[in-house]
Design a protein around this motif. Structure first.
Motif, PDB file in Angstrom:
ATOM      1  N   ALA A 227       7.467  13.976  -6.911  1.00 37.85           N
ATOM      2  CA  ALA A 227       8.136  13.382  -5.750  1.00 37.85           C
ATOM      3  C   ALA A 227       7.097  13.283  -4.648  1.00 37.85           C
ATOM      4  O   ALA A 227       6.846  14.247  -3.924  1.00 37.85           O
ATOM      5  CB  ALA A 227       9.333  14.230  -5.294  1.00 37.85           C
ATOM      6  N   PHE A 228       6.443  12.124  -4.548  1.00 36.43           N
ATOM      7  CA  PHE A 228       5.341  12.022  -3.608  1.00 36.43           C
ATOM      8  C   PHE A 228       5.294  10.662  -2.927  1.00 36.43           C
ATOM      9  O   PHE A 228       5.701   9.645  -3.480  1.00 36.43           O
ATOM     10  CB  PHE A 228       3.996  12.305  -4.293  1.00 36.43           C
ATOM     11  N   VAL A 229       4.781  10.682  -1.705  1.00 37.33           N
ATOM     12  CA  VAL A 229       4.452   9.462  -0.961  1.00 37.33           C
ATOM     13  C   VAL A 229       3.031   9.069  -1.331  1.00 37.33           C
ATOM     14  O   VAL A 229       2.129   9.920  -1.363  1.00 37.33           O
ATOM     15  CB  VAL A 229       4.571   9.690   0.545  1.00 37.33           C
TER      16      VAL A 229
ATOM     17  N   LYS B  70       0.799  -1.222   0.000  1.00 44.05           N
ATOM     18  CA  LYS B  70       0.000   0.000   0.000  1.00 44.05           C
ATOM     19  C   LYS B  70       0.836   1.279   0.000  1.00 44.05           C
ATOM     20  O   LYS B  70       0.403   2.304  -0.532  1.00 44.05           O
ATOM     21  CB  LYS B  70      -0.948   0.010   1.205  1.00 44.05           C
ATOM     22  N   TRP B  71       2.019   1.247   0.578  1.00 46.13           N
ATOM     23  CA  TRP B  71       2.824   2.450   0.740  1.00 46.13           C
ATOM     24  C   TRP B  71       3.999   2.443  -0.239  1.00 46.13           C
ATOM     25  O   TRP B  71       4.761   1.489  -0.308  1.00 46.13           O
ATOM     26  CB  TRP B  71       3.357   2.561   2.160  1.00 46.13           C
ATOM     27  N   SER B  72       4.139   3.568  -0.992  1.00 40.61           N
ATOM     28  CA  SER B  72       5.234   3.668  -1.958  1.00 40.61           C
ATOM     29  C   SER B  72       5.660   5.126  -2.127  1.00 40.61           C
ATOM     30  O   SER B  72       4.993   6.059  -1.643  1.00 40.61           O
ATOM     31  CB  SER B  72       4.813   3.083  -3.316  1.00 40.61           C
ATOM     32  N   PHE B  73       6.757   5.309  -2.826  1.00 40.28           N
ATOM     33  CA  PHE B  73       7.277   6.642  -3.151  1.00 40.28           C
ATOM     34  C   PHE B  73       7.612   6.682  -4.626  1.00 40.28           C
ATOM     35  O   PHE B  73       8.153   5.716  -5.179  1.00 40.28           O
ATOM     36  CB  PHE B  73       8.534   6.943  -2.328  1.00 40.28           C
ATOM     37  N   LYS B  74       7.295   7.795  -5.294  1.00 35.58           N
ATOM     38  CA  LYS B  74       7.575   7.935  -6.719  1.00 35.58           C
ATOM     39  C   LYS B  74       8.153   9.325  -6.977  1.00 35.58           C
ATOM     40  O   LYS B  74       7.724  10.309  -6.360  1.00 35.58           O
ATOM     41  CB  LYS B  74       6.311   7.720  -7.552  1.00 35.58           C
ATOM     42  N   ALA B  75       9.108   9.411  -7.914  1.00 34.01           N
ATOM     43  CA  ALA B  75       9.737  10.691  -8.236  1.00 34.01           C
ATOM     44  C   ALA B  75      10.121  10.735  -9.707  1.00 34.01           C
ATOM     45  O   ALA B  75      10.334   9.694 -10.346  1.00 34.01           O
ATOM     46  CB  ALA B  75      10.971  10.912  -7.363  1.00 34.01           C
ATOM     47  N   GLU B  76      10.202  11.940 -10.246  1.00 37.31           N
ATOM     48  CA  GLU B  76      10.587  12.165 -11.641  1.00 37.31           C
ATOM     49  C   GLU B  76      11.505  13.387 -11.692  1.00 37.31           C
ATOM     50  O   GLU B  76      11.115  14.482 -11.272  1.00 37.31           O
ATOM     51  CB  GLU B  76       9.351  12.397 -12.507  1.00 37.31           C
ATOM     52  N   LEU B  77      12.710  13.205 -12.211  1.00 40.67           N
ATOM     53  CA  LEU B  77      13.698  14.278 -12.317  1.00 40.67           C
ATOM     54  C   LEU B  77      13.993  14.510 -13.790  1.00 40.67           C
ATOM     55  O   LEU B  77      14.315  13.570 -14.518  1.00 40.67           O
ATOM     56  CB  LEU B  77      14.979  13.899 -11.570  1.00 40.67           C
ATOM     57  N   GLU B  78      13.881  15.765 -14.241  1.00 43.28           N
ATOM     58  CA  GLU B  78      14.006  16.072 -15.665  1.00 43.28           C
ATOM     59  C   GLU B  78      15.096  17.103 -15.932  1.00 43.28           C
ATOM     60  O   GLU B  78      15.182  18.137 -15.257  1.00 43.28           O
ATOM     61  CB  GLU B  78      12.672  16.607 -16.206  1.00 43.28           C
ATOM     62  N   LEU B  79      15.920  16.811 -16.938  1.00 38.74           N
ATOM     63  CA  LEU B  79      16.897  17.753 -17.468  1.00 38.74           C
ATOM     64  C   LEU B  79      16.473  18.124 -18.881  1.00 38.74           C
ATOM     65  O   LEU B  79      16.283  17.246 -19.725  1.00 38.74           O
ATOM     66  CB  LEU B  79      18.299  17.126 -17.492  1.00 38.74           C
ATOM     67  N   GLU B  80      16.326  19.430 -19.151  1.00 40.70           N
ATOM     68  CA  GLU B  80      15.925  19.886 -20.480  1.00 40.70           C
ATOM     69  C   GLU B  80      17.088  20.585 -21.181  1.00 40.70           C
ATOM     70  O   GLU B  80      17.819  21.365 -20.568  1.00 40.70           O
ATOM     71  CB  GLU B  80      14.730  20.839 -20.387  1.00 40.70           C
ATOM     72  N   HIS B  81      17.265  20.270 -22.462  1.00 41.46           N
ATOM     73  CA  HIS B  81      18.246  20.915 -23.340  1.00 41.46           C
ATOM     74  C   HIS B  81      19.698  20.662 -22.903  1.00 41.46           C
ATOM     75  O   HIS B  81      20.550  21.545 -23.000  1.00 41.46           O
ATOM     76  CB  HIS B  81      17.966  22.416 -23.430  1.00 41.46           C
ATOM     77  N   ASN B  82      19.962  19.464 -22.417  1.00 42.16           N
ATOM     78  CA  ASN B  82      21.323  18.944 -22.180  1.00 42.16           C
ATOM     79  C   ASN B  82      22.034  19.472 -20.948  1.00 42.16           C
ATOM     80  O   ASN B  82      22.706  18.718 -20.261  1.00 42.16           O
ATOM     81  CB  ASN B  82      22.217  19.176 -23.398  1.00 42.16           C
ATOM     82  N   PHE B  83      21.993  20.778 -20.684  1.00 47.63           N
ATOM     83  CA  PHE B  83      22.677  21.294 -19.513  1.00 47.63           C
ATOM     84  C   PHE B  83      21.996  22.581 -19.070  1.00 47.63           C
ATOM     85  O   PHE B  83      21.184  23.162 -19.788  1.00 47.63           O
ATOM     86  CB  PHE B  83      24.165  21.547 -19.788  1.00 47.63           C
ATOM     87  N   VAL B  84      22.335  23.025 -17.855  1.00 45.93           N
ATOM     88  CA  VAL B  84      21.734  24.226 -17.284  1.00 45.93           C
ATOM     89  C   VAL B  84      22.801  25.292 -17.121  1.00 45.93           C
ATOM     90  O   VAL B  84      23.868  25.037 -16.568  1.00 45.93           O
ATOM     91  CB  VAL B  84      21.080  23.934 -15.909  1.00 45.93           C
ATOM     92  N   GLN B  85      22.500  26.495 -17.641  1.00 47.81           N
ATOM     93  CA  GLN B  85      23.423  27.621 -17.496  1.00 47.81           C
ATOM     94  C   GLN B  85      22.599  28.900 -17.413  1.00 47.81           C
ATOM     95  O   GLN B  85      21.965  29.314 -18.376  1.00 47.81           O
ATOM     96  CB  GLN B  85      24.385  27.707 -18.684  1.00 47.81           C
TER      97      GLN B  85
END
Length: 356
Positions: free
Chosen positions: A97-99, A70-85
């Motif tokens: 990112a949620f329980v 019944k209990w889980s954690f899920k997350a999604e991490l996104e990088l757009e356009h190759n790098f951040v500057q």
């Protein structure tokens, strides 16, 4: 009475033993997944030089862990356009990112960074799941995909109906504009103002194989530094995918309480057909057409040019090829027209996407 008590305790012991046996079959564990897409974009406005870009638009990783059934954690991490500057080059975002507590199919609860439940693509936007190299313009300017923030949601399904009610951070009214509607008003979970929360209700019907049809409603008395501006958003959506036929349609309307813009509105529809059986090949081969019409300033107080400047229509034809369900190669050609000056922009895109 004693016999009744003994019977009652026996039932409790048997029930506890059954639940214990059920837990023995579950093993806590973690998993990863993700998606990504590479795009070649060609754009030419009448009377101007063409623009050509090659961009790894998105690289996304999913992470999940289940502590119990019944209990889980899920997350999604996104990088757009190759790098951040700086502020204008690339983005690194925690989009989920949620329980999650899944009590039963009828009711569940999650809290953390969650996705707004509106339309077909905001929650399910992996490249193999939609036609066209880029996400539909409707899902950028009317429903500003990907739209996420800090909040909590109750969800479930019952007898073919899938439903959700959520409460989360609101929008920044100072960032609303005729050009982009509510898109720039998203706070994206960063120290979000919780003075006026956003309320989200969505209901879908999925009781027929291949069909998903539903609607959603969003209300937020959006808070800014200079003003508050209440928005009401209502949208309807439908998708049918069966017997090699693909039909997709979405319509959305946003009304504003203050400011020059009174309404943002748009729609699109796709028609595709998988010709793999006709060609006698194992890969999915899906030619399609799309028509879209949207206006982030569909109704304004000033009227006239202010309404025509952001009214755009687009006609597109394209092809999606899937060697496997989770890998897609795409190309499309479109003509985008602005009502005010009747200027056409010709667009040609090639893309490859994956999910796992």
């Amino acid at each position: 009475m004693r016999k009744i008590k003994l019977l009652f305790f026996s039932i409790l012991l048997i029930s506890a033993n059954l639940f214990a046996q059920s837990d023995e079959f579950f093993t806590p564990g973690s998993s990863i997944g993700g998606y990504g897409e590479l795009h070649y974009n060609y754009s030419k406005v009448d009377g101007e030089d063409a623009k050509k870009t090659l961009d790894f638009h998105r690289f996304v990783m999913f992470f999940s862990h289940a502590w119990s059934e019944k209990w889980s954690f899920k997350a999604e991490l996104e990088l757009e356009h190759n790098f951040v500057q700086g502020e204008d080059k690339g983005e690194l975002e925690l989009e989920q990112a949620f329980v999650d507590y899944h009590y039963s199919n009828a009711i569940g609860f999650r809290a953390g960074v969650v996705l707004v439940s509106a339309g077909l693509i905001n929650e399910y936007h992996e490249p193999p799941t939609f036609l066209g190299v880029e996400r539909p313009d409707y899902n950028k300017y009317i429903i500003p995909t990907t739209w996420f923030g800090n909040g909590a949601q109750f969800y479930g399904s019952y007898k073919g109906f899938d439903y959700l009610f959520g409460v989360m951070e609101g929008l920044n009214a100072d960032k609303f504009s005729a050009k982009s509607g509510i898109r720039s008003g998203r706070l994206k979970g960063y120290k979000a103002n919780a003075e006026n929360l956003l309320y989200n209700l969505r209901v879908d019907y999925t009781g027929i194989q291949g069909l998903k049809v539903g609607c959603s409603y969003i209300y937020n008395d959006a808070t800014g530094t200079d003003m508050t501006n209440a928005i009401n958003m209502f949208e309807v959506h439908a998708k049918y995918e069966a017997h090699n036929l693909i039909l997709v349609g979405e319509f959305g309307n946003i009304s504003y309480d203050k400011g020059d813009v009174e309404t943002s509105r748009g729609f699109y529809f796709d028609l595709g057909y998988n010709v793999a059986d006709i060609m006698k090949v194992d890969w999915d081969v899906i030619p399609f057409v799309r028509y879209s019409d949207f206006n982030t300033a569909a109704a304004t107080i000033t009227g006239g040019d202010s309404e025509e400047a952001y009214h755009k229509t687009k006609i597109m034809c394209g092809l999606s090829v899937k060697p496997v369900d989770q890998v897609v190669f795409k190309l499309d050609y479109a003509v985008n027209t602005v009502e005010k000056n009747d200027v056409d922009t010709k667009l040609f895109n090639i893309g490859v996407g994956y999910m796992f």
